[in-house]
Design a protein around this motif. Sequence first.
Motif, PDB file in Angstrom:
ATOM      1  N   GLU A 181       0.829  -1.208   0.000  1.00  0.00           N
ATOM      2  CA  GLU A 181       0.000   0.000   0.000  1.00  0.00           C
ATOM      3  C   GLU A 181       0.858   1.251   0.000  1.00  0.00           C
ATOM      4  O   GLU A 181       0.539   2.227  -0.665  1.00  0.00           O
ATOM      5  N   SER A 182       1.951   1.247   0.753  1.00  0.00           N
ATOM      6  CA  SER A 182       2.817   2.424   0.849  1.00  0.00           C
ATOM      7  C   SER A 182       3.473   2.759  -0.479  1.00  0.00           C
ATOM      8  O   SER A 182       3.801   3.915  -0.737  1.00  0.00           O
ATOM      9  N   LYS A 183       3.659   1.769  -1.309  1.00  0.00           N
ATOM     10  CA  LYS A 183       4.275   2.010  -2.622  1.00  0.00           C
ATOM     11  C   LYS A 183       3.341   2.758  -3.558  1.00  0.00           C
ATOM     12  O   LYS A 183       3.754   3.210  -4.617  1.00  0.00           O
ATOM     13  N   HIS A 184       2.088   2.925  -3.170  1.00  0.00           N
ATOM     14  CA  HIS A 184       1.124   3.649  -3.994  1.00  0.00           C
ATOM     15  C   HIS A 184       1.091   5.146  -3.708  1.00  0.00           C
ATOM     16  O   HIS A 184       0.369   5.878  -4.382  1.00  0.00           O
ATOM     17  N   PHE A 185       1.844   5.606  -2.700  1.00  0.00           N
ATOM     18  CA  PHE A 185       1.910   7.046  -2.447  1.00  0.00           C
ATOM     19  C   PHE A 185       2.481   7.739  -3.677  1.00  0.00           C
ATOM     20  O   PHE A 185       3.502   7.319  -4.215  1.00  0.00           O
ATOM     21  N   ASN A 186       1.828   8.800  -4.132  1.00  0.00           N
ATOM     22  CA  ASN A 186       2.343   9.551  -5.276  1.00  0.00           C
ATOM     23  C   ASN A 186       3.594  10.336  -4.913  1.00  0.00           C
ATOM     24  O   ASN A 186       4.523  10.438  -5.712  1.00  0.00           O
ATOM     25  N   ALA A 187       3.628  10.896  -3.731  1.00  0.00           N
ATOM     26  CA  ALA A 187       4.745  11.733  -3.308  1.00  0.00           C
ATOM     27  C   ALA A 187       5.926  10.862  -2.870  1.00  0.00           C
ATOM     28  O   ALA A 187       5.788   9.996  -2.006  1.00  0.00           O
ATOM     29  N   TYR A 188       7.065  11.110  -3.458  1.00  0.00           N
ATOM     30  CA  TYR A 188       8.279  10.343  -3.182  1.00  0.00           C
ATOM     31  C   TYR A 188       8.629  10.360  -1.696  1.00  0.00           C
ATOM     32  O   TYR A 188       8.941   9.317  -1.115  1.00  0.00           O
ATOM     33  N   ASN A 189       8.590  11.522  -1.083  1.00  0.00           N
ATOM     34  CA  ASN A 189       8.976  11.636   0.323  1.00  0.00           C
ATOM     35  C   ASN A 189       8.049  10.848   1.239  1.00  0.00           C
ATOM     36  O   ASN A 189       8.506  10.185   2.170  1.00  0.00           O
ATOM     37  N   TYR A 190       6.745  10.901   0.998  1.00  0.00           N
ATOM     38  CA  TYR A 190       5.801  10.129   1.800  1.00  0.00           C
ATOM     39  C   TYR A 190       6.041   8.634   1.600  1.00  0.00           C
ATOM     40  O   TYR A 190       5.993   7.850   2.542  1.00  0.00           O
ATOM     41  N   ARG A 191       6.251   8.254   0.341  1.00  0.00           N
ATOM     42  CA  ARG A 191       6.446   6.844  -0.007  1.00  0.00           C
ATOM     43  C   ARG A 191       7.678   6.266   0.708  1.00  0.00           C
ATOM     44  O   ARG A 191       7.599   5.237   1.373  1.00  0.00           O
ATOM     45  N   THR A 192       8.806   6.947   0.588  1.00  0.00           N
ATOM     46  CA  THR A 192      10.031   6.428   1.197  1.00  0.00           C
ATOM     47  C   THR A 192       9.959   6.458   2.722  1.00  0.00           C
ATOM     48  O   THR A 192      10.444   5.541   3.379  1.00  0.00           O
ATOM     49  N   TYR A 193       9.340   7.508   3.272  1.00  0.00           N
ATOM     50  CA  TYR A 193       9.193   7.585   4.728  1.00  0.00           C
ATOM     51  C   TYR A 193       8.323   6.440   5.243  1.00  0.00           C
ATOM     52  O   TYR A 193       8.662   5.790   6.228  1.00  0.00           O
ATOM     53  N   ALA A 194       7.209   6.199   4.587  1.00  0.00           N
ATOM     54  CA  ALA A 194       6.290   5.151   5.036  1.00  0.00           C
ATOM     55  C   ALA A 194       6.964   3.782   4.977  1.00  0.00           C
ATOM     56  O   ALA A 194       6.872   2.999   5.930  1.00  0.00           O
ATOM     57  N   ILE A 195       7.657   3.504   3.893  1.00  0.00           N
ATOM     58  CA  ILE A 195       8.325   2.209   3.751  1.00  0.00           C
ATOM     59  C   ILE A 195       9.404   2.052   4.815  1.00  0.00           C
ATOM     60  O   ILE A 195       9.503   1.003   5.465  1.00  0.00           O
ATOM     61  N   ARG A 196      10.195   3.086   5.012  1.00  0.00           N
ATOM     62  CA  ARG A 196      11.254   3.026   6.025  1.00  0.00           C
ATOM     63  C   ARG A 196      10.672   2.849   7.427  1.00  0.00           C
ATOM     64  O   ARG A 196      11.148   2.039   8.226  1.00  0.00           O
ATOM     65  N   ARG A 197       9.609   3.579   7.731  1.00  0.00           N
ATOM     66  CA  ARG A 197       8.991   3.513   9.058  1.00  0.00           C
ATOM     67  C   ARG A 197       8.364   2.147   9.317  1.00  0.00           C
ATOM     68  O   ARG A 197       8.451   1.610  10.424  1.00  0.00           O
ATOM     69  N   ILE A 198       7.742   1.559   8.306  1.00  0.00           N
ATOM     70  CA  ILE A 198       7.143   0.229   8.456  1.00  0.00           C
ATOM     71  C   ILE A 198       8.228  -0.805   8.731  1.00  0.00           C
ATOM     72  O   ILE A 198       8.115  -1.613   9.654  1.00  0.00           O
ATOM     73  N   ARG A 199       9.286  -0.771   7.935  1.00  0.00           N
ATOM     74  CA  ARG A 199      10.383  -1.734   8.139  1.00  0.00           C
ATOM     75  C   ARG A 199      11.000  -1.587   9.528  1.00  0.00           C
ATOM     76  O   ARG A 199      11.258  -2.575  10.216  1.00  0.00           O
ATOM     77  N   ASP A 200      11.232  -0.346   9.939  1.00  0.00           N
ATOM     78  CA  ASP A 200      11.828  -0.109  11.255  1.00  0.00           C
ATOM     79  C   ASP A 200      10.923  -0.603  12.383  1.00  0.00           C
ATOM     80  O   ASP A 200      11.393  -1.214  13.342  1.00  0.00           O
ATOM     81  N   ALA A 201       9.631  -0.343  12.277  1.00  0.00           N
ATOM     82  CA  ALA A 201       8.695  -0.746  13.332  1.00  0.00           C
ATOM     83  C   ALA A 201       8.617  -2.266  13.448  1.00  0.00           C
ATOM     84  O   ALA A 201       8.613  -2.809  14.561  1.00  0.00           O
TER      85      ALA A 201
END
Length: 91
Positions: A19-39
């Motif tokens: 789902e996070s890979k569907h963010f249009n904005a690059y910054n939101y997309r990379t932040y969400a993916i990084r935050r999910i992996r870290d959590a």
Amino acid sequence: MAASSRAQVLDLYRAMLRESKHFNAYNYRTYAIRRIRDAFRENKNVQDPVEIQTLVNKAKRDLEMIRRQVHIGQLYSTNKLIIENQEKPKT
């Protein structure tokens, strides 16, 4: 962690990343993916079933929030950043 609980957590992890890979904005997309992996890495050694269920419920709420935010982001499209338009090196 029980096998069914492990499968549920992995399915949830994959769904959140997908789902996070569907963010249009690059910054939101990379932040969400990084935050999910870290959590998920941070909580990978949790053994208490009650705490695992609490974390799974929180992740489900977060997944729904990601889905809403992706939908809202698609309503207001923006131009891609320069970093998004770069070709990946061929290996």
